[in-house]
Design an enzyme around this catalytic site. Structure first.
Site, mmCIF file in Angstrom:
data_model
loop_
_atom_site.group_PDB
_atom_site.id
_atom_site.type_symbol
_atom_site.label_atom_id
_atom_site.label_comp_id
_atom_site.label_asym_id
_atom_site.label_seq_id
_atom_site.Cartn_x
_atom_site.Cartn_y
_atom_site.Cartn_z
ATOM 1 C CB SER A 91 -13.726 44.007 11.412
ATOM 2 O OG SER A 91 -14.983 44.569 11.109
ATOM 3 C CE LYS A 101 -13.873 48.248 9.431
ATOM 4 N NZ LYS A 101 -13.464 46.849 9.720
#
Length: 203
Positions: A46, A93
């Protein structure tokens, strides 16, 4: 020339000293891991290409105790309960918006904007669009809006817009990832991309 054989008392004292040193080292390592710096590995694609699968990063666990999170930083966090994550699982993230920010996808050039400033996201996975899902979010106070750099392979704030606009409370932040150290060929610091320097304060 003669040599002296250490007495049993001397040998015992050396072993005790060695064991004390081992215990101290273990305690210090545990304290550092708990309160200061921790190693995390990257379990998914990701954050490609910034972070690759199985990369290992160092996370500063004191970063957000002394200063607020900043746009563009890469953060490790415990997902909100509404995200239905596996218990004990941590996410990593990039912080796109902080409290008060107006984050929108997308402008006519398909760029994400923060407080009206269009982000030039040269760190995105090659071929990925900034987002294939439109959103218009005002980040609440004490929260952050997060996205993965590999947008087409990231379960991030966009997937949870129905829960507090997909934002993550600051008290769920574990710390800031500041360096990749493994494998050695990929060792480097994780700096904030220049495009975030021009984001104006929220109105």
């Amino acid at each position: 020339m003669s040599t002296r054989t250490p007495s049993p008392q001397t040998s015992r004292a050396r072993w005790v000293e060695f064991l004390v040193l081992v215990v101290v080292a273990v305690v210090v390592a545990a304290l550092v891991r708990t309160f200061l710096v921790q190693t995390f590995y990257i379990p998914s694609p990701s954050m490609e290409q910034t972070l690759l699968l199985d990369d290992k990063v160092l996370v500063n666990k004191t970063a957000y105790r002394f200063q607020p999170p900043g746009r563009g930083e890469i953060a490790v966090f415990e997902p909100p309960l509404e995200w239905s994550a596996i218990p004990g699982q941590s996410y990593i993230k990039r912080i796109i918006g902080v409290g008060g920010d107006h984050v929108v996808c997308c402008d006519p050039d398909r760029r994400i904007t923060v407080n009206g400033h269009a982000l030039d996201e040269d760190y995105l996975f090659p071929g990925d669009a900034p987002s294939d899902k439109p959103f218009d979010v005002t980040v609440g106070a004490g929260s952050v809006f997060v996205l993965g750099d590999h947008r087409s392979a990231s379960g991030d704030s966009r997937e949870h817009l129905d829960a507090a606009n997909g934002t993550v409370p600051e008290d769920r932040l574990v710390g800031r990832a500041f360096v990749t150290f493994w494998p050695p060929t990929r060792a480097r610091t994780l700096s904030v991309p220049a495009t975030f320097a021009d984001v104006p304060a929220p109105r």
